[in-house]
Design an enzyme around this catalytic site. Structure first.
Site, PDB file in Angstrom:
ATOM      1  CE  LYS A  62      37.601  48.695  38.548  1.00 42.86           C
ATOM      2  NZ  LYS A  62      37.018  48.414  37.235  1.00 42.86           N
ATOM      3  CB  CYS A  84      34.808  44.529  39.984  1.00 46.38           C
ATOM      4  SG  CYS A  84      36.353  43.874  39.330  1.00 46.38           S
TER       5      CYS A  84
HETATM    6  N1  NAD Z   1      39.912  41.684  39.933  1.00 44.80           N
HETATM    7  C1  NAD Z   1      38.833  41.165  39.396  1.00 44.80           C
HETATM    8  O1  NAD Z   1      38.132  40.352  39.990  1.00 44.80           O
HETATM    9  C2  NAD Z   1      38.416  41.578  37.995  1.00 44.80           C
HETATM   10  C3  NAD Z   1      37.477  40.788  37.310  1.00 44.80           C
HETATM   11  C4  NAD Z   1      37.120  41.172  36.013  1.00 44.80           C
HETATM   12  C5  NAD Z   1      37.671  42.312  35.447  1.00 44.80           C
HETATM   13  N2  NAD Z   1      38.562  43.058  36.152  1.00 44.80           N
HETATM   14  C6  NAD Z   1      39.146  44.245  35.496  1.00 44.80           C
HETATM   15  O2  NAD Z   1      40.457  43.890  35.043  1.00 44.80           O
HETATM   16  C7  NAD Z   1      41.330  45.023  35.151  1.00 44.80           C
HETATM   17  C8  NAD Z   1      42.534  44.672  35.991  1.00 44.80           C
HETATM   18  O3  NAD Z   1      42.085  44.358  37.297  1.00 44.80           O
HETATM   19  P1  NAD Z   1      43.023  43.635  38.369  1.00 44.80           P
HETATM   20  O4  NAD Z   1      42.175  43.371  39.560  1.00 44.80           O
HETATM   21  O5  NAD Z   1      43.739  42.498  37.728  1.00 44.80           O
HETATM   22  O6  NAD Z   1      44.060  44.817  38.689  1.00 44.80           O
HETATM   23  P2  NAD Z   1      45.395  44.743  39.553  1.00 44.80           P
HETATM   24  O7  NAD Z   1      45.564  46.073  40.139  1.00 44.80           O
HETATM   25  O8  NAD Z   1      45.379  43.517  40.423  1.00 44.80           O
HETATM   26  O9  NAD Z   1      46.549  44.508  38.464  1.00 44.80           O
HETATM   27  C9  NAD Z   1      46.914  45.429  37.486  1.00 44.80           C
HETATM   28  C10 NAD Z   1      48.394  45.269  37.194  1.00 44.80           C
HETATM   29  O10 NAD Z   1      48.731  46.099  36.079  1.00 44.80           O
HETATM   30  C11 NAD Z   1      50.051  46.587  36.297  1.00 44.80           C
HETATM   31  N3  NAD Z   1      50.276  47.721  35.404  1.00 44.80           N
HETATM   32  C12 NAD Z   1      49.729  48.959  35.443  1.00 44.80           C
HETATM   33  N4  NAD Z   1      50.164  49.687  34.397  1.00 44.80           N
HETATM   34  C13 NAD Z   1      50.994  48.901  33.673  1.00 44.80           C
HETATM   35  C14 NAD Z   1      51.754  49.095  32.491  1.00 44.80           C
HETATM   36  N5  NAD Z   1      51.752  50.234  31.819  1.00 44.80           N
HETATM   37  N6  NAD Z   1      52.520  48.058  32.042  1.00 44.80           N
HETATM   38  C15 NAD Z   1      52.562  46.887  32.714  1.00 44.80           C
HETATM   39  N7  NAD Z   1      51.852  46.656  33.833  1.00 44.80           N
HETATM   40  C16 NAD Z   1      51.068  47.645  34.314  1.00 44.80           C
HETATM   41  C17 NAD Z   1      50.058  46.906  37.785  1.00 44.80           C
HETATM   42  O11 NAD Z   1      51.378  47.014  38.286  1.00 44.80           O
HETATM   43  C18 NAD Z   1      49.306  45.697  38.358  1.00 44.80           C
HETATM   44  O12 NAD Z   1      50.176  44.638  38.681  1.00 44.80           O
HETATM   45  C19 NAD Z   1      40.476  46.168  35.714  1.00 44.80           C
HETATM   46  O13 NAD Z   1      39.944  46.900  34.646  1.00 44.80           O
HETATM   47  C20 NAD Z   1      39.354  45.424  36.419  1.00 44.80           C
HETATM   48  O14 NAD Z   1      38.178  46.185  36.502  1.00 44.80           O
HETATM   49  C21 NAD Z   1      38.959  42.709  37.405  1.00 44.80           C
END
Ligand code: NAD
Length: 439
Positions: A263, A260
């Protein structure tokens, strides 16, 4: 209104989506989670949790056994018949520093034709200002609402953070849609802030920017402590006791990383720039972080007795690879950034991390290529010219230093980029010690 339970869909079952789906199911809702990654969906349907996250397995299994949580392949299958759909897909960094919205747009396009009339689509991914409207444009559905509900959980404590958040932020142009989302959090003891979409989207970036700023600040102070001979621990205690400042996020380290902060901090600069504001402070926060990674590389080279960039013939024993303890996430890990630099300069790296001892996922396999992975922490000492602590795993704080020393060459320095070890104990075991902002 009928009494039918609300049906939730979660699109994307990564760190945020899986936690969101499992926690809403834990709170009593019926949730269908969809992902395009077939391997992940299979694992989940076979009772395996694809990520390391404390407490997640137990609430997933309980909710599945109660019939409140399902995993399906694809966004469409998840969103069919749902009242509220959470988008939890990636928003990686684009080429120009802005957030890449292609995953969000693709997911929105996939669910657009099958959304039930009156459904609410919730952006839980971290998305730039204007994304609520951007999703509305993709959906082209006058009969559904788009709401922003940014997520603030931390990896490693994701379940706890979701169920006990400091606040829940909901941004919507439609008050009733915002309240429908707010009601889902009825079992959560937190203040709910309902605002407009642009403010909700800004809150998420500003929060991450501020936290990154605190870490960069304390890392800069640590650099100053080294220059003037002060002890950063004493300085942090002294400034953090001021209630206006506080102790949290004032722990010096190798530089911030993870999926996070890197980016989101760049996206914040870009969002501001696109709207005519030059966010110089945030640029400085990023620069200090880049310098911190370089400072760690320099420390390790010095510890190896190499003052030039050439590290050929040098072996580094690394403790920790993930971007922080409590997670298996290697994305933008400072450990990997520093190791990459050391390897480009000719060093060999042997590393132990508790999350990389079993079979590697394709992602782990890619990003760990060229690093010699070890099965036990003491093995980092074998043949090492320098030992480094990169991740603050509690087990490293309890390492038997005498045993580590018995496997080490004489005069090896432990470069402790997390200030995890006690310098006196390290020295008593026969090592030299170099931490961050302390002697
Ligand atoms: N990881 C963190 O600590 C955190 C905390 C707060 C916010 N966020 C935000 O949350 C969002 C997700 O982060 P994350 O770390 O969970 O990502 P991640 O990469 O762990 O998971 C994303 C998932 O989405 C799936 N995906 C992608 N396109 C898809 C579609 N069209 N249909 C179904 N599934 C699909 C991927 O296969 C993957 O499993 C980002 O915007 C991130 O900035 C992350």
């Amino acid at each position: 209104m009928n009494d039918r339970p609300i049906r939730l869909a979660v699109v994307g079952t990564g760190y945020v989506g899986l936690t969101t789906g499992a926690c809403f199911a834990h709170l009593g809702h019926h949730v269908v989670c969809g992902d395009i990654d077939e391997r992940k969906v299979d694992l989940l349907n076979n009772g395996h949790i694809p990520i390391v996250e404390e407490g997640l397995e137990s609430i997933v299994n309980t909710a599945r056994a109660a019939g409140r949580l399902e995993f399906v392949l694809g966004a469409e299958a998840a969103a069919a018949g749902a009242d509220i759909v959470f988008l939890c897909v990636p928003t990686p960094q684009g080429d120009d520093g802005s957030a890449d919205l292609s995953y969000i747009q693709r997911a929105a396009a996939q669910i657009a034709p099958i959304l039930a009339p009156g459904a609410v689509v919730v952006n839980k991914s971290t998305v730039p200002v204007g994304s609520t409207i951007a999703v509305e444009r993709v959906l082209q559905r006058d009969d559904v609402f788009v709401v922003s509900n940014p997520e603030f959980l931390r990896e490693g404590t994701a379940v706890h953070d979701f169920l006990h958040p400091d606040r829940v932020v909901i941004g919507s142009a439609d008050r009733a849609a915002a309240e429908r989302v707010a009601e889902l959090y009825a079992g959560v003891d937190a203040s709910i802030h309902i605002t407009d979409p642009a403010s909700a989207e800004t809150i998420k970036y500003a929060a991450n920017g501020f936290l990154a700023m605190k870490i960069s600040f304390v890392n800069a102070v640590a650099a100053m402590c080294e220059a003037v001979g002060a002890d950063v621990a004493a300085v942090v205690e002294g400034i953090g006791s001021d209630q206006r400042i506080g102790m949290q996020f004032l722990r010096p380290g190798p530089g911030w990383g993870g999926s996070c902060f890197p980016k989101d901090s760049r996206a914040l600069v870009k969002i501001a720039e696109d709207h005519g504001y030059n966010f110089t402070m945030m640029r400085g926060v990023i620069d200090v972080n880049d310098e911190q990674l370089d400072r760690m590389v320099d420390k390790i080279a010095r510890a190896a007795g190499r003052l030039d960039a050439d590290l050929s013939g040098v072996t580094i024993g690394a403790l920790g690879l993930t971007f922080k303890a409590g997670t298996d996430d290697l994305r933008e890990s400072p450990a990997l950034a520093i190791i990459g630099h050391l390897r480009r300069n000719g060093a060999s790296v042997r590393a132990y991390d508790p999350t990389t001892t079993g079979e590697l996922t394709p992602h782990q396999f890619d990003v760990l290529a060229g690093i010699d992975l070890l099965d036990e922490p003491l093995a980092v000492a074998d043949g090492a010219d320098v030992i480094t602590v990169f991740t603050e795993w509690p087990e490293f704080a309890k390492l038997e230093l005498e045993q580590l020393a018995s496997r080490s060459r004489p005069g090896v320095t432990i470069v402790d980029t997390r200030n995890l070890l006690d310098p006196a104990e390290v020295r008593a075991a026969g090592f030299d010690y170099d931490g961050v902002g302390r002697r």
